[in-house]
Design a protein around this motif. Structure first.
Motif, PDB file in Angstrom:
ATOM      1  N   LYS A 194      19.716  13.395  43.667  1.00 30.91           N
ATOM      2  CA  LYS A 194      20.777  13.351  42.659  1.00 30.91           C
ATOM      3  C   LYS A 194      21.133  14.728  42.072  1.00 30.91           C
ATOM      4  CE  LYS A 194      22.259  10.767  38.553  1.00 30.91           C
ATOM      5  NZ  LYS A 194      22.801  11.920  37.833  1.00 30.91           N
ATOM      6  N   PRO A 195      20.166  15.580  41.686  1.00 31.55           N
ATOM      7  CA  PRO A 195      20.526  16.902  41.139  1.00 31.55           C
ATOM      8  C   PRO A 195      21.361  17.737  42.113  1.00 31.55           C
ATOM      9  CG  PRO A 195      18.221  16.419  40.705  1.00 31.55           C
ATOM     10  CD  PRO A 195      18.697  15.366  41.649  1.00 31.55           C
ATOM     11  N   PHE A 196      21.040  17.642  43.418  1.00 31.80           N
ATOM     12  CA  PHE A 196      21.802  18.390  44.415  1.00 31.80           C
ATOM     13  C   PHE A 196      23.207  17.813  44.573  1.00 31.80           C
ATOM     14  CE2 PHE A 196      17.290  18.588  45.685  1.00 31.80           C
ATOM     15  CZ  PHE A 196      17.090  19.956  45.588  1.00 31.80           C
ATOM     16  N   TYR A 197      23.284  16.487  44.577  1.00 29.90           N
ATOM     17  CA  TYR A 197      24.583  15.841  44.727  1.00 29.90           C
ATOM     18  C   TYR A 197      25.482  16.124  43.525  1.00 29.90           C
ATOM     19  CZ  TYR A 197      28.038  12.274  45.890  1.00 29.90           C
ATOM     20  OH  TYR A 197      29.211  11.633  46.213  1.00 29.90           O
ATOM     21  N   ASP A 198      24.914  16.051  42.313  1.00 29.11           N
ATOM     22  CA  ASP A 198      25.696  16.328  41.107  1.00 29.11           C
ATOM     23  C   ASP A 198      26.196  17.780  41.094  1.00 29.11           C
ATOM     24  OD1 ASP A 198      25.273  13.761  40.288  1.00 29.11           O
ATOM     25  OD2 ASP A 198      23.672  14.230  38.862  1.00 29.11           O
TER      26      ASP A 198
ATOM     27  N   SER B  73      37.489  11.370  50.667  1.00 26.26           N
ATOM     28  CA  SER B  73      36.313  11.709  49.865  1.00 26.26           C
ATOM     29  C   SER B  73      35.962  10.595  48.886  1.00 26.26           C
ATOM     30  CB  SER B  73      36.549  13.018  49.105  1.00 26.26           C
ATOM     31  OG  SER B  73      37.640  12.890  48.213  1.00 26.26           O
ATOM     32  N   GLU B  74      36.976   9.963  48.320  1.00 22.77           N
ATOM     33  CA  GLU B  74      36.734   8.876  47.359  1.00 22.77           C
ATOM     34  C   GLU B  74      36.124   7.668  48.055  1.00 22.77           C
ATOM     35  OE1 GLU B  74      40.229   9.554  44.042  1.00 22.77           O
ATOM     36  OE2 GLU B  74      40.814   8.781  46.026  1.00 22.77           O
ATOM     37  N   ARG B  75      36.559   7.410  49.254  1.00 23.15           N
ATOM     38  CA  ARG B  75      35.997   6.280  50.004  1.00 23.15           C
ATOM     39  C   ARG B  75      34.525   6.533  50.354  1.00 23.15           C
ATOM     40  NH1 ARG B  75      40.989   4.663  54.152  1.00 23.15           N
ATOM     41  NH2 ARG B  75      42.670   5.293  52.743  1.00 23.15           N
ATOM     42  N   ILE B  76      34.232   7.763  50.783  1.00 27.09           N
ATOM     43  CA  ILE B  76      32.845   8.096  51.125  1.00 27.09           C
ATOM     44  C   ILE B  76      31.964   8.064  49.886  1.00 27.09           C
ATOM     45  CG2 ILE B  76      31.335   9.955  51.984  1.00 27.09           C
ATOM     46  CD1 ILE B  76      33.611  10.682  53.930  1.00 27.09           C
ATOM     47  N   ASP B  77      32.487   8.583  48.764  1.00 26.72           N
ATOM     48  CA  ASP B  77      31.731   8.537  47.518  1.00 26.72           C
ATOM     49  C   ASP B  77      31.475   7.096  47.097  1.00 26.72           C
ATOM     50  OD1 ASP B  77      30.510   9.806  45.197  1.00 26.72           O
ATOM     51  OD2 ASP B  77      32.230   9.030  44.061  1.00 26.72           O
TER      52      ASP B  77
ATOM     53  N   ILE C   5      31.160   4.558  49.184  1.00 31.51           N
ATOM     54  CA  ILE C   5      30.108   4.059  50.081  1.00 31.51           C
ATOM     55  C   ILE C   5      28.738   4.485  49.573  1.00 31.51           C
ATOM     56  CG2 ILE C   5      29.112   4.300  52.393  1.00 31.51           C
ATOM     57  CD1 ILE C   5      31.999   4.549  53.445  1.00 31.51           C
ATOM     58  N   TYR C   6      28.625   5.768  49.186  1.00 36.60           N
ATOM     59  CA  TYR C   6      27.347   6.282  48.676  1.00 36.60           C
ATOM     60  C   TYR C   6      26.918   5.512  47.426  1.00 36.60           C
ATOM     61  CZ  TYR C   6      23.889   9.496  46.747  1.00 36.60           C
ATOM     62  OH  TYR C   6      22.746  10.042  46.230  1.00 36.60           O
TER      63      TYR C   6
ATOM     64  N   ARG D 208      18.610   2.693  57.223  1.00 40.33           N
ATOM     65  CA  ARG D 208      19.636   3.220  58.132  1.00 40.33           C
ATOM     66  C   ARG D 208      20.850   3.720  57.367  1.00 40.33           C
ATOM     67  NH1 ARG D 208      19.073  -1.704  62.507  1.00 40.33           N
ATOM     68  NH2 ARG D 208      17.607  -0.701  63.926  1.00 40.33           N
ATOM     69  N   GLU D 209      21.299   2.929  56.397  1.00 41.78           N
ATOM     70  CA  GLU D 209      22.507   3.293  55.666  1.00 41.78           C
ATOM     71  C   GLU D 209      22.280   4.521  54.776  1.00 41.78           C
ATOM     72  OE1 GLU D 209      25.475   1.970  56.031  1.00 41.78           O
ATOM     73  OE2 GLU D 209      24.720   0.583  57.558  1.00 41.78           O
ATOM     74  N   PHE D 210      21.148   4.528  54.055  1.00 40.68           N
ATOM     75  CA  PHE D 210      20.924   5.632  53.124  1.00 40.68           C
ATOM     76  C   PHE D 210      20.667   6.943  53.861  1.00 40.68           C
ATOM     77  CE2 PHE D 210      18.210   8.329  50.455  1.00 40.68           C
ATOM     78  CZ  PHE D 210      19.084   8.515  49.383  1.00 40.68           C
ATOM     79  N   VAL D 211      19.859   6.881  54.926  1.00 38.59           N
ATOM     80  CA  VAL D 211      19.565   8.105  55.664  1.00 38.59           C
ATOM     81  C   VAL D 211      20.832   8.641  56.338  1.00 38.59           C
ATOM     82  CG1 VAL D 211      18.259   9.065  57.596  1.00 38.59           C
ATOM     83  CG2 VAL D 211      17.132   7.545  55.981  1.00 38.59           C
ATOM     84  N   SER D 212      21.699   7.737  56.789  1.00 40.18           N
ATOM     85  CA  SER D 212      22.960   8.180  57.408  1.00 40.18           C
ATOM     86  C   SER D 212      23.835   8.927  56.403  1.00 40.18           C
ATOM     87  CB  SER D 212      23.727   6.974  57.962  1.00 40.18           C
ATOM     88  OG  SER D 212      23.036   6.383  59.036  1.00 40.18           O
ATOM     89  N   ILE D 213      24.023   8.345  55.212  1.00 42.73           N
ATOM     90  CA  ILE D 213      24.900   8.987  54.229  1.00 42.73           C
ATOM     91  C   ILE D 213      24.258  10.251  53.682  1.00 42.73           C
ATOM     92  CG2 ILE D 213      24.079   7.740  52.175  1.00 42.73           C
ATOM     93  CD1 ILE D 213      27.763   8.471  53.010  1.00 42.73           C
TER      94      ILE D 213
END
Length: 317
Positions: free
Chosen positions: A220-224, A249-253, A255-256, A284-289
């Motif tokens: 989270k700190p890196f993403y923020d 970008s909004e769609r990917i955000d 999904i995350y 699978r989903e979290f590691v992919s994103i």
């Protein structure tokens, strides 16, 4: 000992067993000096049994026999105090998936040994050759010469995980990271590795969710810090369809955010039952994103370094 020898898609593993062939006695127990009898053993077929089903077969078995200072590979086992029996098996991903579907924790691999046994009255040996003094074998029916033995080899969950990794089976679940050279980012990777181990152990799917949640919180700190720049990078070259549709970008955000939300079922075990399939999906989903965002961060980090270099050395190309 079971050992992986070649990775998928041409998966190979070997089984090695210690074998002792001891002489017996031939003749009536009333005889004062019954003759000593020796045995030759020939392996015909090996199979791997899972859940009472023979799922793999191999006729590639041979004995490794120490003769003096050398070792010889032989199809027949001669009378000896200790021999090594070596068997090679081919295995594919579908078979490994089947075995995994039957495993809950530790695993017992049962190997069935089909072979033939030939008795001989006596033999002569030295460091180089084996000669049968009496070429006439004891006459027996074929049914008396064929035997079958089941051998069980137990692997702990940890040993099984290592075996799968050596075969390259686990690599289909591992998504490569462009790991940013950022302080403390290793903590994110450590939590991912723990989640992967928990996934293979199958002991508790909630452990997978817990470790993924810890990875999310560490990330989270890196993403923020990079989120705005990540969004800009994602949308480079894309004009979008505003106002009717969200930007890429909004769609990917989004999904995350939904994947992160899924990970919150873990702390509420009284409300949600976490299954193994839930854990596998979440991994699978979290590691992919996460891999996707990590690559974005690495690109941005390199761009930042290039700007610093240009500012410090204006004339530098």
């Amino acid at each position: 000992m079971v050992k992986a020898t070649n990775k998928l898609p041409l998966g190979l593993f070997s089984l090695e067993l210690g074998v002792t062939i001891e002489p017996g006695r031939y003749g009536s127990s009333n005889q004062p000096n019954p003759e000593q009898i020796y045995y030759l053993i020939k392996p015909d077929l090996f199979s791997l049994i899972i859940d009472d089903k023979e799922i793999l077969y191999s006729n590639n078995a041979y004995f490794i026999i120490p003769l003096g200072n050398i070792k010889k590979i032989m199809k027949w086992a001669i009378p000896a105090n200790y021999l090594s029996l070596h068997v090679d098996f081919k295995i594919d991903a579908d078979t490994l998936n089947y075995i995994e579907s039957k495993r809950s924790d530790d695993i017992n691999l049962t190997f069935r040994f089909y072979g033939e046994i030939f008795p001989i009255l006596n033999y002569l040996s030295n460091s180089d050759i084996i000669k049968i003094r009496d070429p006439d074998t004891i006459k027996r029916d074929l049914s008396d010469r064929i035997f079958m033995v089941d051998i069980t080899h137990k692997l702990s969950a940890k040993e099984w995980i290592k075996f799968l990794e050596d075969l390259g089976h686990s690599e289909k679940w591992i998504i490569e990271f462009d790991r940013p050279k950022l302080e403390n980012f290793h903590e994110v990777i450590d939590h991912i590795e723990k989640a992967k181990d928990a996934l293979y152990n199958k002991s508790d799917p909630e452990d997978v969710i817990r470790d993924l949640r810890a990875a999310r919180d560490s990330f989270k700190p890196f993403y923020d810090a990079y989120k705005n720049k990540i969004m800009e990078l994602i949308d480079r070259g894309s004009i979008g369809q505003k106002p009717k549709h969200n930007n890429k970008s909004e769609r990917i955000d989004d999904i995350y955010g939904k994947i992160s939300y899924l990970l919150d079922i873990g702390p509420h075990s009284d409300k949600y039952k976490v299954t193994y399939q839930d854990a596998l999906l979440a991994y699978r989903e979290f590691v992919s994103i996460l891999s996707y965002f990590s690559e974005m961060i690495e690109i941005l980090r390199k761009e930042e370094l290039e700007k610093i270099v240009k500012n410090e050395h204006p004339g530098h190309p």
